[in-house]
Write an enzyme that holds these catalytic residues in place. Sequence first.
Site: not given
Ligand code: F6P
Length: 332
Positions: A21, A82, A113, A136, A138, A140, A182
């Site tokens: 992302g 991806r 990650d 990221t 997140d 995380d 997530r």
């Molecule tokens: O990893 C970043 C993030 O924004 C998460 O918080 C979220 O769950 C996810 O990406 C959503 O990703 P996408 O909609 O691009 O699949």
Amino acid sequence: MSPEAAHGGHPAHIGVFTSGGDAPGMNAAIRAVVRTAHYHGLAVSGIYEGFEGMVQNNVKRLGIRDVSNIIQRGGTILRSARSKAFMTEEGRARAKAHLDQWGIDALIAIGGDGTFRGASLFAKEHGMPVIGISGTIDNDLRGTDRSIGFDTATNTAMEMIDRIRDTASSHDRLFFVEVMGRTSGAIALHCGIAAGAEFVMVPEYRQGIDELIQVLQRAARSKSSVIVIVAEGDEEGGAYEVARKVKGRFAHYDTRVSVLGHVQRGGNPTVADRLLASRSGVTAVEGLLEGRSGAMVGEVNGRMAFTPFEEVVAGPPTMDDELLRILGILSI
Ligand code: F6P
């Protein structure tokens, strides 16, 4: 002397890519990598669309001016995608053959990650030096106090929640606001404190509906509005699901739900993210020059540090209990 001719044990041509992302500040990191590579006399190329770009040979040499005017932009000029092909041994061998064609002999991977798992595998399989930069929203990852993008995303979410508070308090309403994450409650917890939320639900802890209802009962006695922040990956479900469960028990509440979604991923990076990205880019290139590989550069206690990929992806960092406690005190 061409940069390639400068080879003397250390890399001569760096490939930089973004993966997973996107996060605000990725462009600032790309800029820092490109400028630092040129500063040290190295060649540098952008690999477009992450691992997929390696497999498809989507590569372009980047000059100093190719990264002008991007430090302030969200998203990633190198794009992200991806790649199923890169998950196969054959795909990774194709990727290596393309990098060889370009003379790319070291990589800088900007992502989260998943990016570092792929990069680590590739580094081991093909003996290619790889350094990671956190990217990221997140937050995380182990090995950095903050990941690039987290500060911007949290500020964006906080501003949105401030706006929701204006309308919530004009109508005595209870709002459930869903933020991204997530598997991580970092955005929820940080902007929960910053926006004065009454309760925060995060995937790292099991805060049940009973606990939430106790807080709501108390708040209802003295507050003109109540905001509950729900991280999207919370075990009780997203904001709609949590609101449904509460409504079943508290029908008299006038509730509303707001899912902030991808607005959190875009926008101009904050000063903190631009600084972190700039420092990370410089440190990553200089780390390659020092012969480092298989590690992510991050900020630990205010200083740049390298952490092996294995540790970075060993699991999410533990949640700061102290912040949860602070929220509990300040939301009375
Ligand atoms: O990893 C970043 C993030 O924004 C998460 O918080 C979220 O769950 C996810 O990406 C959503 O990703 P996408 O909609 O691009 O699949």
